[in-house]
Design an enzyme around this catalytic site. Structure first.
Site, mmCIF file in Angstrom:
data_model
loop_
_atom_site.group_PDB
_atom_site.id
_atom_site.type_symbol
_atom_site.label_atom_id
_atom_site.label_comp_id
_atom_site.label_asym_id
_atom_site.label_seq_id
_atom_site.Cartn_x
_atom_site.Cartn_y
_atom_site.Cartn_z
ATOM 1 N N TYR A 35 -12.180 -2.089 -3.702
ATOM 2 C CA TYR A 35 -12.820 -2.156 -2.204
ATOM 3 C C TYR A 35 -14.505 -2.042 -2.232
ATOM 4 C CZ TYR A 35 -8.208 -2.246 0.034
ATOM 5 O OH TYR A 35 -6.858 -2.465 0.350
ATOM 6 N N ASN B 120 -1.744 -0.119 6.891
ATOM 7 C CA ASN B 120 -1.263 -1.066 7.622
ATOM 8 C C ASN B 120 -0.448 -1.918 6.444
ATOM 9 O OD1 ASN B 120 -3.323 -2.056 5.922
ATOM 10 N ND2 ASN B 120 -4.063 -3.410 7.246
ATOM 11 N N GLU C 273 -9.350 -10.407 -7.523
ATOM 12 C CA GLU C 273 -8.575 -9.204 -7.527
ATOM 13 C C GLU C 273 -7.352 -9.190 -8.418
ATOM 14 O OE1 GLU C 273 -7.450 -9.371 -3.392
ATOM 15 O OE2 GLU C 273 -9.647 -8.639 -2.642
ATOM 16 N N HIS D 66 -1.932 -5.556 1.584
ATOM 17 C CA HIS D 66 -3.080 -6.373 1.377
ATOM 18 C C HIS D 66 -2.765 -7.687 0.797
ATOM 19 C CE1 HIS D 66 -7.451 -7.030 -0.088
ATOM 20 N NE2 HIS D 66 -6.726 -7.432 -1.057
ATOM 21 N N LYS E 118 0.843 -1.059 -0.049
ATOM 22 C CA LYS E 118 0.081 -0.038 -0.076
ATOM 23 C C LYS E 118 0.944 1.251 -0.113
ATOM 24 C CE LYS E 118 -3.711 -2.150 2.463
ATOM 25 N NZ LYS E 118 -4.774 -2.201 3.430
HETATM 26 P P1 CMP Z 1 -7.292 -4.628 3.751
HETATM 27 O O1 CMP Z 1 -7.727 -6.079 4.254
HETATM 28 O O2 CMP Z 1 -6.448 -4.290 2.724
HETATM 29 O O3 CMP Z 1 -8.743 -4.238 3.220
HETATM 30 C C1 CMP Z 1 -9.467 -3.428 3.813
HETATM 31 C C2 CMP Z 1 -8.969 -2.408 4.652
HETATM 32 O O4 CMP Z 1 -9.411 -1.383 5.455
HETATM 33 C C3 CMP Z 1 -8.025 -2.914 5.773
HETATM 34 O O5 CMP Z 1 -7.176 -3.762 4.991
HETATM 35 C C4 CMP Z 1 -7.588 -1.863 6.623
HETATM 36 O O6 CMP Z 1 -6.647 -1.425 6.324
HETATM 37 C C5 CMP Z 1 -8.743 -0.813 6.741
HETATM 38 N N1 CMP Z 1 -9.557 -0.868 7.768
HETATM 39 C C6 CMP Z 1 -9.920 -0.048 8.601
HETATM 40 N N2 CMP Z 1 -10.641 -0.249 9.559
HETATM 41 C C7 CMP Z 1 -11.182 -1.427 9.490
HETATM 42 C C8 CMP Z 1 -11.758 -2.217 10.301
HETATM 43 N N3 CMP Z 1 -12.605 -2.085 11.570
HETATM 44 N N4 CMP Z 1 -12.055 -3.762 9.724
HETATM 45 C C9 CMP Z 1 -11.439 -3.924 8.414
HETATM 46 N N5 CMP Z 1 -10.468 -3.163 7.948
HETATM 47 C C10 CMP Z 1 -10.505 -1.869 8.115
#
Ligand code: CMP
Length: 132
Positions: free
Chosen positions: A49, A112, A126, A115, A9
């Site tokens: 998303y 974070n 994806e 992904h 990311k």
């Molecule tokens: P990712 O799994 O890439 O896809 C959705 C993203 O939304 C996730 O990583 C997080 O970075 C972000 N996110 C923020 N808040 C939440 C949450 N409560 N639950 C899940 N994803 C979240």
């Protein structure tokens, strides 16, 4: 052999940890396929998303994913979907197991660094999204 889709990311690119992240996958026996930097548009990020549309974090997620270049790629290897998720660690770095990518490099659940597809169906969708 299984393929999964991963994205380093924009925060991972800004932190200059692309090489370190790719090395973790390679050190664990995975093949990295077609890594390339792209800038997602708002429309593309919203489409990627779309399962999160309507959730409270959706708007911030789109702003974050369009804040700079990211690096999508395919990871190929045995049981790749599950094992890549294990190597990444929990979505929230505070809950991620020690020595996982998110425990080591991520700042928060919103920021974070990586992904990974969460199921076979997501991986197919994806991979098609980025690589046709
Ligand atoms: P990712 O799994 O890439 O896809 C959705 C993203 O939304 C996730 O990583 C997080 O970075 C972000 N996110 C923020 N808040 C939440 C949450 N409560 N639950 C899940 N994803 C979240």
């Amino acid at each position: 052999m299984q393929d999964t889709l991963s994205i380093i990311k924009p925060d991972g690119v800004r932190k200059k940890i692309v090489g370190k992240i790719l090395k973790r996958f390679e050190d664990n026996g995975f093949e990295i396929i077609n890594p390339r930097y792209i800038n997602l548009s708002k429309e593309e990020a919203s489409e990627f998303y779309n399962i999160h549309k309507g959730k409270p974090f959706f708007d911030d997620l789109i702003i974050f994913m369009t804040s700079g270049p990211c690096l999508p790629f395919i990871i190929r290897g045995e049981n790749a979907i599950l094992r890549v998720r294990e190597l990444m660690g929990s979505t929230d770095p505070d809950e991620a197991a020690p020595e996982t990518i998110r425990a080591d490099f991520a700042d928060s659940i919103d920021s974070n660094v990586i992904h990974g597809s969460d199921s076979e169906q997501s991986a197919k969708r994806e991979i098609r999204f980025f690589f046709g």
